[in-house]
Motif scaffolding. Structure first.
Motif, PDB file in Angstrom:
ATOM      1  N   ASN A  66       0.783  -1.218   0.000  1.00 18.39           N
ATOM      2  CA  ASN A  66       0.000   0.000   0.000  1.00 18.39           C
ATOM      3  C   ASN A  66       0.823   1.281   0.000  1.00 18.39           C
ATOM      4  OD1 ASN A  66      -2.366  -1.607   0.233  1.00 18.39           O
ATOM      5  ND2 ASN A  66      -1.862  -1.869   2.387  1.00 18.39           N
ATOM      6  N   LEU A  67       2.053   1.221  -0.435  1.00 12.21           N
ATOM      7  CA  LEU A  67       2.885   2.406  -0.558  1.00 12.21           C
ATOM      8  C   LEU A  67       3.012   2.737  -2.040  1.00 12.21           C
ATOM      9  CD1 LEU A  67       4.588   4.538   0.855  1.00 12.21           C
ATOM     10  CD2 LEU A  67       6.537   2.968   0.758  1.00 12.21           C
ATOM     11  N   VAL A  68       2.495   3.906  -2.444  1.00  8.77           N
ATOM     12  CA  VAL A  68       2.433   4.240  -3.856  1.00  8.77           C
ATOM     13  C   VAL A  68       2.790   5.706  -4.051  1.00  8.77           C
ATOM     14  CG1 VAL A  68      -0.034   4.800  -3.758  1.00  8.77           C
ATOM     15  CG2 VAL A  68       0.975   4.131  -5.928  1.00  8.77           C
ATOM     16  N   PHE A  69       3.392   6.024  -5.201  1.00  3.72           N
ATOM     17  CA  PHE A  69       3.804   7.388  -5.527  1.00  3.72           C
ATOM     18  C   PHE A  69       2.837   7.992  -6.533  1.00  3.72           C
ATOM     19  CE2 PHE A  69       6.227  10.504  -8.027  1.00  3.72           C
ATOM     20  CZ  PHE A  69       6.726  11.306  -7.009  1.00  3.72           C
ATOM     21  N   ALA A  70       2.356   9.205  -6.230  1.00  2.00           N
ATOM     22  CA  ALA A  70       1.460   9.915  -7.139  1.00  2.00           C
ATOM     23  C   ALA A  70       1.507  11.404  -6.816  1.00  2.00           C
ATOM     24  CB  ALA A  70       0.025   9.407  -7.011  1.00  2.00           C
ATOM     25  N   ASN A  71       1.546  12.226  -7.855  1.00  2.00           N
ATOM     26  CA  ASN A  71       1.499  13.684  -7.674  1.00  2.00           C
ATOM     27  C   ASN A  71       2.598  14.193  -6.735  1.00  2.00           C
ATOM     28  OD1 ASN A  71      -0.946  13.691  -9.247  1.00  2.00           O
ATOM     29  ND2 ASN A  71      -2.052  13.066  -7.403  1.00  2.00           N
ATOM     30  N   ASP A  72       3.817  13.675  -6.931  1.00  2.00           N
ATOM     31  CA  ASP A  72       5.004  14.106  -6.183  1.00  2.00           C
ATOM     32  C   ASP A  72       4.976  13.721  -4.703  1.00  2.00           C
ATOM     33  OD1 ASP A  72       6.064  15.336  -8.494  1.00  2.00           O
ATOM     34  OD2 ASP A  72       4.910  17.159  -8.092  1.00  2.00           O
ATOM     35  N   ARG A  73       4.093  12.791  -4.328  1.00  2.00           N
ATOM     36  CA  ARG A  73       4.005  12.365  -2.942  1.00  2.00           C
ATOM     37  C   ARG A  73       3.850  10.851  -2.847  1.00  2.00           C
ATOM     38  NH1 ARG A  73       2.263  17.463  -3.194  1.00  2.00           N
ATOM     39  NH2 ARG A  73       2.506  18.838  -1.378  1.00  2.00           N
ATOM     40  N   PHE A  74       4.207  10.315  -1.694  1.00  2.00           N
ATOM     41  CA  PHE A  74       3.995   8.902  -1.416  1.00  2.00           C
ATOM     42  C   PHE A  74       2.762   8.767  -0.519  1.00  2.00           C
ATOM     43  CE2 PHE A  74       8.407   8.916  -2.665  1.00  2.00           C
ATOM     44  CZ  PHE A  74       8.571   7.714  -3.334  1.00  2.00           C
ATOM     45  N   ALA A 102      -2.454  -6.657  -9.444  1.00  2.00           N
ATOM     46  CA  ALA A 102      -2.218  -6.564  -8.000  1.00  2.00           C
ATOM     47  C   ALA A 102      -1.130  -7.533  -7.557  1.00  2.00           C
ATOM     48  CB  ALA A 102      -3.515  -6.853  -7.244  1.00  2.00           C
ATOM     49  N   SER A 103      -0.345  -7.113  -6.570  1.00  2.00           N
ATOM     50  CA  SER A 103       0.639  -7.998  -5.957  1.00  2.00           C
ATOM     51  C   SER A 103       0.933  -7.505  -4.555  1.00  2.00           C
ATOM     52  CB  SER A 103       1.934  -8.064  -6.782  1.00  2.00           C
ATOM     53  OG  SER A 103       2.731  -6.915  -6.554  1.00  2.00           O
ATOM     54  N   LEU A 104       1.616  -8.333  -3.755  1.00  2.00           N
ATOM     55  CA  LEU A 104       1.934  -7.948  -2.389  1.00  2.00           C
ATOM     56  C   LEU A 104       2.992  -6.851  -2.336  1.00  2.00           C
ATOM     57  CD1 LEU A 104       2.005 -11.270  -0.342  1.00  2.00           C
ATOM     58  CD2 LEU A 104       0.184  -9.595  -0.567  1.00  2.00           C
ATOM     59  N   SER A 105       3.828  -6.752  -3.358  1.00  2.00           N
ATOM     60  CA  SER A 105       4.895  -5.756  -3.349  1.00  2.00           C
ATOM     61  C   SER A 105       4.426  -4.417  -3.896  1.00  2.00           C
ATOM     62  CB  SER A 105       6.092  -6.251  -4.161  1.00  2.00           C
ATOM     63  OG  SER A 105       6.611  -7.432  -3.612  1.00  2.00           O
ATOM     64  N   CYS A 106       3.724  -4.431  -5.025  1.00  2.00           N
ATOM     65  CA  CYS A 106       3.251  -3.208  -5.649  1.00  2.00           C
ATOM     66  C   CYS A 106       2.172  -3.564  -6.664  1.00  2.00           C
ATOM     67  CB  CYS A 106       4.387  -2.450  -6.328  1.00  2.00           C
ATOM     68  SG  CYS A 106       5.353  -3.439  -7.483  1.00  2.00           S
ATOM     69  N   SER A 107       1.318  -2.615  -6.952  1.00  4.44           N
ATOM     70  CA  SER A 107       0.209  -2.850  -7.869  1.00  4.44           C
ATOM     71  C   SER A 107       0.173  -1.766  -8.932  1.00  4.44           C
ATOM     72  CB  SER A 107      -1.121  -2.884  -7.105  1.00  4.44           C
ATOM     73  OG  SER A 107      -1.106  -3.890  -6.126  1.00  4.44           O
ATOM     74  N   GLU A 108      -0.295  -2.140 -10.129  1.00  2.00           N
ATOM     75  CA  GLU A 108      -0.353  -1.221 -11.259  1.00  2.00           C
ATOM     76  C   GLU A 108      -1.748  -1.250 -11.869  1.00  2.00           C
ATOM     77  OE1 GLU A 108       1.962   0.736 -12.731  1.00  2.00           O
ATOM     78  OE2 GLU A 108       3.812   0.166 -11.699  1.00  2.00           O
ATOM     79  N   THR A 109      -2.084  -0.210 -12.615  1.00  4.02           N
ATOM     80  CA  THR A 109      -3.351  -0.158 -13.345  1.00  4.02           C
ATOM     81  C   THR A 109      -3.085   0.206 -14.798  1.00  4.02           C
ATOM     82  OG1 THR A 109      -3.727   2.190 -12.869  1.00  4.02           O
ATOM     83  CG2 THR A 109      -4.601   0.577 -11.291  1.00  4.02           C
ATOM     84  N   ARG A 110      -3.960  -0.259 -15.677  1.00  6.05           N
ATOM     85  CA  ARG A 110      -3.919   0.119 -17.092  1.00  6.05           C
ATOM     86  C   ARG A 110      -5.351   0.372 -17.531  1.00  6.05           C
ATOM     87  NH1 ARG A 110       0.507   0.501 -15.686  1.00  6.05           N
ATOM     88  NH2 ARG A 110       2.449  -0.261 -16.642  1.00  6.05           N
TER      89      ARG A 110
END
Length: 324
Positions: free
Chosen positions: A164-172, A260-268
């Motif tokens: 649940n740690l993700v980077f968006a809009n210059d913030r984590f 989805a994954s335990l390490s990080c998740s992506e969307t398309r």
């Protein structure tokens, strides 16, 4: 060109310049994540195209005995068996970028962009107690990590924050199981948080405690935060943060594909053959080349009924450059 299989598209792209440009226009539109399995031991990794169902094995002597911690922009964040040495690794170019040793414990780690960019930032989260969290930052080329302890007025859950740690809009951002969104600005080294009583994990729908296996995933789609809960083999619940309010997405996911994954998740968005689905980094059956997925169009899991929806040593990665 769009009617050809991916393998035939690659072959056709070598005919001439015009055909190559036509193949590029198709593969860029259909770009999606690939499944990558990285065992701790050995020098090989497995790549799986989830749409074509084709598996590839790569021998990487540079890998050694390592764990994989995160993936973004075709790069992997790896950790050696000594548990203090991190490095960036690109399995396609085999480029390796070292990082200073990190000897502190952590529960979540992420980086903002490819380590070859000037804006790449690494962040780790380590909840020390219910109301104190240590955040460490590092940049490629740094001599050391910088750690700051923050005292929070809202509790920082000690579980379910790994993905649940993700980077968006210059913030984590990090969303906890107690319904709190934490926002860390690495430039000013400030931490803010906000709670939502109506979006809690995992009993948000019936206010009853559930013993089903459950996971929480946070990701972003073009700057917007997406939140997903999974409960065993129940339908995943997906929300989008709109004007400071979490809104449940429509039953079709609006054409979104979640990896989805335990390490990080992506969307398309609008990937042909994969719309309105959630893909998990796990095989449905032994020796099966089909990843576990949930289709919102069909309201069911494929293939069959999986016992679990995650795999510790597996996550998603951008496809090889020659396929983009």
């Amino acid at each position: 060109m769009s009617l050809l299989s991916l393998k035939d598209q690659i072959r056709a792209s070598t005919v001439c310049k015009a055909w190559r440009e036509a193949a590029k226009s198709v593969t860029v539109v259909h770009k999606y994540q690939w499944f990558v399995s990285i065992p701790t031991w050995g020098n090989s990794i497995d790549l799986l195209d989830p749409l074509q169902g084709k598996k590839y094995t790569m021998n990487l002597p540079e890998k050694g005995v390592t764990d994989v911690s995160y993936s973004k922009d075709g790069w992997l964040l790896m950790r050696r068996s000594c548990f203090v040495q991190f490095f960036f690794f690109n399995p396609y170019s085999r480029e390796l970028i070292s990082l200073p040793d990190y000897e502190l414990p952590y529960q979540a780690i992420a980086f903002s962009s490819a380590p070859t960019s000037e804006t790449c930032t690494l962040v780790t989260l380590n909840p020390i107690s219910e109301y104190i969290v240590a955040i460490s930052t590092c940049y490629p080329g740094s001599a050391e990590w910088i750690t700051t302890e923050f005292h929070c007025s809202l509790p920082f859950d000690l579980i379910n924050i790994h993905s649940n740690l993700v980077f968006a809009n210059d913030r984590f951002y990090c969303f906890t199981s107690g319904g709190v969104l934490f926002e860390f600005d690495p430039a000013s080294r400030t931490l803010n948080h906000q709670a939502w009583d109506d979006v809690r994990f995992p009993e948000i729908h019936n206010n009853e405690r559930s013993y089903l296996p459950k996971e929480l995933y946070l990701m972003e789609q073009k700057g917007e935060l997406i939140l997903m809960y999974t409960y065993g083999i129940e339908k995943p619940m997906v929300y989008k943060l709109v004007s400071s309010k979490w809104e449940e997405m429509s039953s079709t996911l609006d054409g979104l594909t979640i990896f989805a994954s335990l390490s990080c998740s992506e969307t398309r968005k609008d990937v042909l053959g994969m719309k309105n689905s959630v893909y998990f980094p796990n095989y449905g059956l032994r020796n099966n080349k089909q990843c576990v997925s949930y289709s919102y169009d069909d309201a069911r899991y494929y293939p069959g009924q999986p016992k679990r929806l995650w795999s510790v040593d597996s996550l998603w990665i951008d496809p090889p450059p020659f396929l983009r």
